[in-house]
Design a protein around this motif. Structure first.
Motif, PDB file in Angstrom:
ATOM      1  N   TRP A 127      92.762  10.715 -41.416  1.00 46.63           N
ATOM      2  CA  TRP A 127      93.760   9.837 -42.044  1.00 46.63           C
ATOM      3  C   TRP A 127      93.910   8.540 -41.274  1.00 46.63           C
ATOM      4  N   LEU A 131      93.398   4.962 -42.967  1.00 42.21           N
ATOM      5  CA  LEU A 131      94.550   4.080 -43.148  1.00 42.21           C
ATOM      6  C   LEU A 131      94.340   2.679 -42.585  1.00 42.21           C
ATOM      7  N   SER A 145      98.431   3.349 -37.544  1.00 42.77           N
ATOM      8  CA  SER A 145      97.679   4.268 -38.412  1.00 42.77           C
ATOM      9  C   SER A 145      97.815   5.702 -37.904  1.00 42.77           C
TER      10      SER A 145
END
Length: 187
Positions: A127, A131, A145
């Motif tokens: 992720w 991001l 992030s």
């Protein structure tokens, strides 16, 4: 991973779901796999090692599938939907289908919990990397992030673990999704 190790892990998961991790014995896993106990012990030292390997194997498969789907999508909202379906809702369905599934998914003991933690960190890392393309320049970021990745993974797991049913879980995930998209000014 060898074909035998994969066969053992698949059999182990079936047995863990059927009896629970605590009640499962190495002999149960060997019988489910269709191999002799010495063959099982040649691949894994003990049940804890099988539990840890099972958690990591299935988490890696899930994350690989998620990343593959992400590669074909542009919108963050669509990528969130993929994560929710493949990681959160899928595991919720497993947990609610088998009374002993939570025991395995939760890690059962210290060794399993360490594997679960590593799986969560792998998802957070994926992720955080993803991001970066959605966050503004460093000085304008509302969060890092890494912080947002941690929030997405841990809060969605919390929603999974406390939702009363799948409908409620889906509704709560939509609220989370709307908040994330609003924070990042994405659609």
């Amino acid at each position: 991973m060898t074909e035998l190790r994969q066969k053992i892990l698949e059999a182990a998961v079936r047995v863990f779901m059927r009896y629970g991790v605590g009640k499962t014995r190495m002999n149960d896993i060997a019988q489910e796999t269709g191999i002799a106990r010495p063959t099982l012990y040649a691949s894994f030292k003990n049940k804890d090692e099988i539990l840890s390997a099972s958690i990591l194997h299935y988490s890696d498969l899930s994350l690989a599938g998620i990343r593959h789907e992400w590669d074909h999508l542009e919108k963050l909202s669509d990528k969130l939907d993929v994560f929710y379906e493949r990681a959160i809702i899928a595991s919720f369905q497993i947990i609610t289908a088998s009374p002993d599934a939570r025991d395995m998914i939760g890690g059962h003991n210290a060794v399993g919990k360490a594997a679960t933690k590593k799986a969560q960190l792998d998802k957070m890392s994926a992720w955080a990397e993803l991001l970066e393309q959605y966050l503004p320049a460093d000085e304008q970021r509302p969060v890092s992030s890494e912080q947002l990745a941690q929030y997405i993974v841990l809060s969605s797991l919390g929603l999974r673990d406390h939702a009363e049913n799948e409908i409620q879980l889906r509704q709560l995930l939509q609220v989370q999704k709307q908040g994330i998209l609003a924070l990042l000014n994405c659609d």
